[in-house]
Design a protein around this motif. Structure first.
Motif, PDB file in Angstrom:
ATOM      1  N   MET A 120       0.825  -1.183   0.000  1.00  0.00           N
ATOM      2  CA  MET A 120       0.000   0.000   0.000  1.00  0.00           C
ATOM      3  C   MET A 120       0.876   1.257   0.000  1.00  0.00           C
ATOM      4  SD  MET A 120      -3.286  -0.422   0.259  1.00  0.00           S
ATOM      5  CE  MET A 120      -4.386  -1.755   0.434  1.00  0.00           C
ATOM      6  N   PHE A 121       0.399   2.286  -0.626  1.00  0.00           N
ATOM      7  CA  PHE A 121       1.080   3.567  -0.658  1.00  0.00           C
ATOM      8  C   PHE A 121       0.437   4.489   0.360  1.00  0.00           C
ATOM      9  CE2 PHE A 121       1.688   2.092  -5.038  1.00  0.00           C
ATOM     10  CZ  PHE A 121       3.052   2.300  -5.172  1.00  0.00           C
ATOM     11  N   ASP A 122       1.266   5.244   1.080  1.00  0.00           N
ATOM     12  CA  ASP A 122       0.661   6.293   1.897  1.00  0.00           C
ATOM     13  C   ASP A 122       0.606   7.559   1.043  1.00  0.00           C
ATOM     14  OD1 ASP A 122       3.139   7.616   1.990  1.00  0.00           O
ATOM     15  OD2 ASP A 122       3.629   6.850   3.972  1.00  0.00           O
ATOM     16  N   ASP A 123      -0.004   8.595   1.556  1.00  0.00           N
ATOM     17  CA  ASP A 123      -0.203   9.822   0.768  1.00  0.00           C
ATOM     18  C   ASP A 123       1.113  10.446   0.318  1.00  0.00           C
ATOM     19  OD1 ASP A 123      -2.916   9.557   0.939  1.00  0.00           O
ATOM     20  OD2 ASP A 123      -3.146  10.953   2.605  1.00  0.00           O
ATOM     21  N   ASP A 124       2.120  10.446   1.184  1.00  0.00           N
ATOM     22  CA  ASP A 124       3.412  11.030   0.819  1.00  0.00           C
ATOM     23  C   ASP A 124       4.092  10.238  -0.289  1.00  0.00           C
ATOM     24  OD1 ASP A 124       3.147  13.070   2.670  1.00  0.00           O
ATOM     25  OD2 ASP A 124       4.203  11.967   4.250  1.00  0.00           O
ATOM     26  N   GLU A 125       4.028   8.904  -0.223  1.00  0.00           N
ATOM     27  CA  GLU A 125       4.627   8.080  -1.271  1.00  0.00           C
ATOM     28  C   GLU A 125       3.920   8.291  -2.602  1.00  0.00           C
ATOM     29  OE1 GLU A 125       6.213   4.106   0.984  1.00  0.00           O
ATOM     30  OE2 GLU A 125       4.048   4.381   0.799  1.00  0.00           O
ATOM     31  N   LEU A 126       2.613   8.372  -2.560  1.00  0.00           N
ATOM     32  CA  LEU A 126       1.858   8.595  -3.778  1.00  0.00           C
ATOM     33  C   LEU A 126       2.162   9.966  -4.378  1.00  0.00           C
ATOM     34  CD1 LEU A 126      -0.172   7.295  -5.668  1.00  0.00           C
ATOM     35  CD2 LEU A 126      -1.998   8.231  -4.269  1.00  0.00           C
ATOM     36  N   GLU A 127       2.288  10.968  -3.533  1.00  0.00           N
ATOM     37  CA  GLU A 127       2.632  12.317  -4.007  1.00  0.00           C
ATOM     38  C   GLU A 127       4.019  12.327  -4.659  1.00  0.00           C
ATOM     39  OE1 GLU A 127       2.029  16.217  -4.896  1.00  0.00           O
ATOM     40  OE2 GLU A 127       0.571  14.853  -4.024  1.00  0.00           O
ATOM     41  N   ARG A 128       4.991  11.659  -4.035  1.00  0.00           N
ATOM     42  CA  ARG A 128       6.339  11.577  -4.628  1.00  0.00           C
ATOM     43  C   ARG A 128       6.285  10.844  -5.969  1.00  0.00           C
ATOM     44  NH1 ARG A 128       7.758  10.700   0.767  1.00  0.00           N
ATOM     45  NH2 ARG A 128       7.821   8.444   0.472  1.00  0.00           N
ATOM     46  N   TYR A 129       5.486   9.792  -6.031  1.00  0.00           N
ATOM     47  CA  TYR A 129       5.352   9.045  -7.274  1.00  0.00           C
ATOM     48  C   TYR A 129       4.772   9.936  -8.378  1.00  0.00           C
ATOM     49  CZ  TYR A 129       3.881   5.578 -10.654  1.00  0.00           C
ATOM     50  OH  TYR A 129       3.710   4.878 -11.806  1.00  0.00           O
ATOM     51  N   TYR A 174      -8.456  10.166 -19.982  1.00  0.00           N
ATOM     52  CA  TYR A 174      -7.625  10.836 -18.986  1.00  0.00           C
ATOM     53  C   TYR A 174      -6.810  11.913 -19.683  1.00  0.00           C
ATOM     54  CZ  TYR A 174      -8.908   6.948 -16.015  1.00  0.00           C
ATOM     55  OH  TYR A 174      -9.619   6.038 -15.280  1.00  0.00           O
ATOM     56  N   GLU A 175      -6.631  13.029 -18.998  1.00  0.00           N
ATOM     57  CA  GLU A 175      -5.983  14.197 -19.595  1.00  0.00           C
ATOM     58  C   GLU A 175      -4.503  13.980 -19.888  1.00  0.00           C
ATOM     59  OE1 GLU A 175      -4.951  18.602 -18.028  1.00  0.00           O
ATOM     60  OE2 GLU A 175      -7.005  17.939 -17.766  1.00  0.00           O
ATOM     61  N   ASP A 176      -3.806  13.267 -19.005  1.00  0.00           N
ATOM     62  CA  ASP A 176      -2.369  13.108 -19.189  1.00  0.00           C
ATOM     63  C   ASP A 176      -1.891  11.785 -18.590  1.00  0.00           C
ATOM     64  OD1 ASP A 176      -2.337  13.596 -16.431  1.00  0.00           O
ATOM     65  OD2 ASP A 176      -1.835  15.692 -16.702  1.00  0.00           O
ATOM     66  N   LEU A 177      -0.612  11.519 -18.783  1.00  0.00           N
ATOM     67  CA  LEU A 177      -0.026  10.273 -18.321  1.00  0.00           C
ATOM     68  C   LEU A 177      -0.091  10.144 -16.801  1.00  0.00           C
ATOM     69  CD1 LEU A 177       1.457   7.666 -19.026  1.00  0.00           C
ATOM     70  CD2 LEU A 177       3.594   8.949 -18.948  1.00  0.00           C
ATOM     71  N   ALA A 178       0.106  11.222 -16.092  1.00  0.00           N
ATOM     72  CA  ALA A 178       0.050  11.168 -14.627  1.00  0.00           C
ATOM     73  C   ALA A 178      -1.342  10.765 -14.142  1.00  0.00           C
ATOM     74  CB  ALA A 178       0.450  12.518 -14.030  1.00  0.00           C
ATOM     75  N   ALA A 179      -2.379  11.268 -14.775  1.00  0.00           N
ATOM     76  CA  ALA A 179      -3.746  10.943 -14.370  1.00  0.00           C
ATOM     77  C   ALA A 179      -4.069   9.480 -14.628  1.00  0.00           C
ATOM     78  CB  ALA A 179      -4.744  11.841 -15.103  1.00  0.00           C
ATOM     79  N   VAL A 180      -3.691   8.977 -15.782  1.00  0.00           N
ATOM     80  CA  VAL A 180      -3.988   7.580 -16.104  1.00  0.00           C
ATOM     81  C   VAL A 180      -3.136   6.642 -15.250  1.00  0.00           C
ATOM     82  CG1 VAL A 180      -2.401   7.212 -18.048  1.00  0.00           C
ATOM     83  CG2 VAL A 180      -4.585   6.046 -18.017  1.00  0.00           C
ATOM     84  N   THR A 181      -1.916   7.040 -14.925  1.00  0.00           N
ATOM     85  CA  THR A 181      -1.074   6.231 -14.052  1.00  0.00           C
ATOM     86  C   THR A 181      -1.672   6.148 -12.651  1.00  0.00           C
ATOM     87  OG1 THR A 181       0.875   6.851 -15.330  1.00  0.00           O
ATOM     88  CG2 THR A 181       1.269   5.935 -13.152  1.00  0.00           C
ATOM     89  N   GLY A 182      -2.200   7.245 -12.172  1.00  0.00           N
ATOM     90  CA  GLY A 182      -2.881   7.246 -10.881  1.00  0.00           C
ATOM     91  C   GLY A 182      -4.088   6.324 -10.887  1.00  0.00           C
ATOM     92  N   ALA A 183      -4.816   6.294 -11.987  1.00  0.00           N
ATOM     93  CA  ALA A 183      -5.968   5.402 -12.105  1.00  0.00           C
ATOM     94  C   ALA A 183      -5.526   3.943 -12.083  1.00  0.00           C
ATOM     95  CB  ALA A 183      -6.744   5.704 -13.383  1.00  0.00           C
ATOM     96  N   ILE A 184      -4.434   3.646 -12.773  1.00  0.00           N
ATOM     97  CA  ILE A 184      -3.911   2.277 -12.777  1.00  0.00           C
ATOM     98  C   ILE A 184      -3.537   1.862 -11.357  1.00  0.00           C
ATOM     99  CG2 ILE A 184      -1.974   0.824 -13.498  1.00  0.00           C
ATOM    100  CD1 ILE A 184      -2.046   2.296 -16.186  1.00  0.00           C
ATOM    101  N   LEU A 185      -2.865   2.746 -10.643  1.00  0.00           N
ATOM    102  CA  LEU A 185      -2.480   2.441  -9.262  1.00  0.00           C
ATOM    103  C   LEU A 185      -3.701   2.180  -8.386  1.00  0.00           C
ATOM    104  CD1 LEU A 185       0.372   5.014  -8.611  1.00  0.00           C
ATOM    105  CD2 LEU A 185       0.572   2.534  -8.691  1.00  0.00           C
ATOM    106  N   ALA A 186      -4.704   3.015  -8.515  1.00  0.00           N
ATOM    107  CA  ALA A 186      -5.910   2.862  -7.695  1.00  0.00           C
ATOM    108  C   ALA A 186      -6.639   1.562  -8.012  1.00  0.00           C
ATOM    109  CB  ALA A 186      -6.844   4.056  -7.905  1.00  0.00           C
ATOM    110  N   ILE A 187      -6.738   1.223  -9.279  1.00  0.00           N
ATOM    111  CA  ILE A 187      -7.452   0.008  -9.678  1.00  0.00           C
ATOM    112  C   ILE A 187      -6.690  -1.236  -9.255  1.00  0.00           C
ATOM    113  CG2 ILE A 187      -8.239  -1.351 -11.661  1.00  0.00           C
ATOM    114  CD1 ILE A 187      -8.849   1.405 -13.011  1.00  0.00           C
ATOM    115  N   THR A 188      -5.379  -1.252  -9.504  1.00  0.00           N
ATOM    116  CA  THR A 188      -4.601  -2.437  -9.152  1.00  0.00           C
ATOM    117  C   THR A 188      -4.489  -2.606  -7.639  1.00  0.00           C
ATOM    118  OG1 THR A 188      -2.533  -1.210  -9.425  1.00  0.00           O
ATOM    119  CG2 THR A 188      -3.291  -2.526 -11.291  1.00  0.00           C
ATOM    120  N   ARG A 189      -4.598  -1.521  -6.906  1.00  0.00           N
ATOM    121  CA  ARG A 189      -4.590  -1.619  -5.447  1.00  0.00           C
ATOM    122  C   ARG A 189      -5.829  -2.380  -4.966  1.00  0.00           C
ATOM    123  NH1 ARG A 189      -4.718   3.831  -3.237  1.00  0.00           N
ATOM    124  NH2 ARG A 189      -2.792   4.039  -4.392  1.00  0.00           N
TER     125      ARG A 189
END
Length: 89
Positions: free
Chosen positions: A1-10, A47-62
Motif C-alpha cells: 500500500m502507498f501512503d499519501d506522501d509516497e503517492l505524491e512523490r510518485y 484521462y488528460e495526461d499520463l500522470a492521471a492515467v497512471t494514478g488510475a492504474i495504481l488505484a485500480i490495481t490496489r
C-alpha cells in the motif's frame, strides 16, 4: 500500500518524466484548428495526461491485484486504460 506522501512523490516523479519526454520529442505535434478529432473509443474514460492515467492504474490495481492494466495515448489526444495486449508499432 502507498501512503499519501509516497503517492505524491510518485506523481511528481511521473510528472517530471512526462515533462522531460515532451521536451525530447523529435517532431512537434501538428495543430490543425479546423479539424475536430473524435475518439475512436468514446466508451472509455479519457484521462488528460499520463500522470492521471497512471494514478488510475495504481488505484485500480490496489483494489484488484488480478488485473493487468496498461495505458495508451489515443488518436484523440487523451489517455485510456486497457487490459489488452500492446499492439506492435
Amino acid at each position: 500500500m502507498f501512503d499519501d506522501d509516497e503517492l505524491e512523490r510518485y506523481y511528481r516523479r511521473i510528472e517530471a518524466g512526462t515533462a522531460a519526454a515532451h521536451a525530447r520529442r523529435s517532431r512537434p505535434r501538428r495543430e490543425v484548428p479546423d479539424v475536430v478529432f473524435t475518439c475512436p473509443t468514446p466508451e472509455k474514460i479519457a484521462y488528460e495526461d499520463l500522470a492521471a492515467v497512471t494514478g488510475a492504474i495504481l488505484a485500480i490495481t490496489r483494489q484488484s491485484r488480478s488485473r493487468s492494466l496498461r495505458c495508451y495515448e489515443c488518436a484523440c489526444g487523451s489517455w485510456h486504460l486497457t487490459s489488452g495486449v500492446p499492439r506492435p508499432d
